[in-house]
Design an enzyme around this catalytic site. Structure first.
Site, mmCIF file in Angstrom:
data_model
loop_
_atom_site.group_PDB
_atom_site.id
_atom_site.type_symbol
_atom_site.label_atom_id
_atom_site.label_comp_id
_atom_site.label_asym_id
_atom_site.label_seq_id
_atom_site.Cartn_x
_atom_site.Cartn_y
_atom_site.Cartn_z
ATOM 1 C CB THR A 94 -0.864 -0.016 1.281
ATOM 2 O OG1 THR A 94 -1.810 -1.067 1.153
ATOM 3 C CG2 THR A 94 -1.587 1.302 1.507
ATOM 4 N NE ARG B 52 -10.388 -5.696 3.713
ATOM 5 C CZ ARG B 52 -9.250 -5.002 3.737
ATOM 6 N NH1 ARG B 52 -8.825 -4.387 2.655
ATOM 7 N NH2 ARG B 52 -8.551 -4.915 4.838
ATOM 8 N N GLY C 143 -11.346 -1.748 3.046
ATOM 9 C CA GLY C 143 -10.325 -1.662 4.088
ATOM 10 C C GLY C 143 -10.290 -0.292 4.747
ATOM 11 C CG ASP C 144 -6.604 0.751 6.498
ATOM 12 O OD1 ASP C 144 -6.509 -0.330 5.868
ATOM 13 O OD2 ASP C 144 -5.693 1.598 6.530
ATOM 14 C CB THR D 7 0.618 0.692 5.218
ATOM 15 O OG1 THR D 7 0.817 -0.615 4.646
ATOM 16 C CG2 THR D 7 1.879 1.092 5.974
ATOM 17 N N GLY D 8 -1.122 -1.673 6.559
ATOM 18 C CA GLY D 8 -1.124 -2.887 7.378
ATOM 19 C C GLY D 8 -2.490 -3.545 7.352
ATOM 20 N N GLY E 290 -5.965 -3.849 7.589
ATOM 21 C CA GLY E 290 -7.005 -2.823 7.574
ATOM 22 C C GLY E 290 -8.045 -2.956 8.670
HETATM 23 N N1 ASP Z 1 -4.289 -1.405 4.857
HETATM 24 C C1 ASP Z 1 -4.544 -2.018 3.590
HETATM 25 C C2 ASP Z 1 -5.919 -2.646 3.645
HETATM 26 O O1 ASP Z 1 -6.241 -3.264 4.615
HETATM 27 C C3 ASP Z 1 -3.529 -3.034 3.195
HETATM 28 C C4 ASP Z 1 -2.075 -2.666 3.401
HETATM 29 O O2 ASP Z 1 -1.778 -1.600 3.893
HETATM 30 O O3 ASP Z 1 -1.188 -3.459 3.044
HETATM 31 O O4 ASP Z 1 -6.634 -2.561 2.694
#
Ligand code: ASP
Length: 346
Positions: free
Chosen positions: A216, A244, A246-247, A266-267, A269
């Site tokens: 991301t 779906r 995400g965040d 990032t991470g 979500g």
């Molecule tokens: N945060 C992102 C999500 O959950 C994914 C990512 O940051 O790798 O969509």
């Protein structure tokens, strides 16, 4: 007698002249006080930070691959830094930096996005302007080449903040954003990662031990006028279910900016959303008076669990903070008169 009268008249004349002089001067002084504006401190230090995803990257990453990542982070940084250094706006700096990262298939945003459980690519992005307290976001995009630019148009030209799926695509039809066939986003490495995840029913191949397919992208910046902006763009998580969200496009979770701080996440979500993470950092700063770094530590190491997420943030004073609890985060930053940082591991 005549002498006395003359001297009295002179005294009278002197007193009235002096009086009117003092009166006039007091008006001049009063006018000066009204006309001279209170000087705002104009000297504002610009600063910019970007990320290309947090997760686990083996320290044994092949040298050639590492070089490609470092070069991409360096080039992305140069784009935003040039804009800010020339007095440009943080809004342009964030948008242009993210666009560059969206074009690079090394990252999970734009071209190079991860695959959904149906073997497709669905893109999310958001941008927030802390000066206007306005934001734009889109989720489930399939044909918009630069989701971050659509997010900006949503912020600037629509009366809404978040568009989803077909509605977002239809909104894009009314704009000049560049469109592509959905195949444009598919890159072989992501496809292989998806096949592996799909075969093992893995949600995102995630854990600090086996590493997840990260990438991301995000950028935060403060410009010379003190305007704070945050932007984030992603393909989401490998093997995510159809629909779906995400965040990233959820304002306050993956993306947030106000008059004190700009944050991009990032991470994982779901974990980022459950902690309303980006806004949590901002409110921790505002209500406790903590520094940017202190609030970042609270979020990353106290609120969230190990292996869940990473964040980048800049504050109004041009301070930068970049932290992850996943072991690694592709990241880069620079501030006016400060050192350039490009890093992957701690
Ligand atoms: N945060 C992102 C999500 O959950 C994914 C990512 O940051 O790798 O969509």
């Amino acid at each position: 007698m005549l002498k006395r009268i003359v001297s009295f008249l002179f005294t009278l004349l002197f007193v009235s002249l002096a009086g009117s002089f003092i009166f006039d001067m007091s008006i001049v002084v009063a006018q000066m006080a009204v006309k001279t504006p209170v000087q705002e401190p104009m000297e504002q230090r610009w600063a910019l930070a970007l990320h290309g995803g947090a997760g686990y990257v083996s320290p044994n990453m092949p040298e050639e691959r590492k070089k490609r990542y470092m070069a991409a982070l360096d080039s992305a940084l140069a784009i935003g830094v040039d804009i800010l250094d020339q007095g440009g706006s943080s809004l342009d700096a964030v948008e242009q930096t993210v666009r560059f990262l969206e074009d690079n298939p090394l990252f999970n945003a734009g071209r190079g996005a991860v695959f959904t459980s149906e073997g497709k690519n669905e893109l999310d992005a958001a941008i927030m302007d802390g000066l206007q307290m306005n934001a734009g976001a889109a989720t489930g995009l399939t044909t918009v080449k630069h989701p971050i630019s659509l997010a900006r148009i949503i912020m600037e030209e629509s009366r809404h903040i978040l568009f989803a799926g077909d509605g977002a695509e239809q909104f894009a039809d009314q704009t000049t954003v560049e469109r592509v066939e959905s195949e444009y986003f598919r890159v072989p490495a992501r496809y292989e990662a998806w096949k592996r995840a799909n075969e093992s029913q893995g949600y995102f191949e995630s854990s600090p031990n086996n590493g997840w397919k990260m990438g991301t992208v995000g950028c935060v910046a403060v410009d010379k006028t003190g305007r704070l902006v945050a932007g984030t763009s992603t393909g989401g998580m490998t093997n995510k279910m159809y629909g779906r969200v995400g965040d990233v496009p959820i304002i306050g979770s993956g993306t947030y900016a106000d008059d004190q701080v700009a944050v991009s996440a990032t991470g994982w979500g779901e974990r980022i959303m459950l902690n309303v993470s980006a806004h949590r950092l901002a409110s921790h700063m505002r209500y406790t008076g903590a520094s940017l770094n202190e609030s970042m530590y609270y979020l990353v190491y106290e609120l969230l669990n190990e292996g869940e997420a990473g964040f980048i943030a800049v504050d109004r004073g041009g301070n930068i903070s970049m932290e992850t609890n996943t072991g690694s985060m592709f990241r880069a930053s620079q501030s006016e008169g400060g050192e350039k940082t490009i890093a992957i591991w701690k």
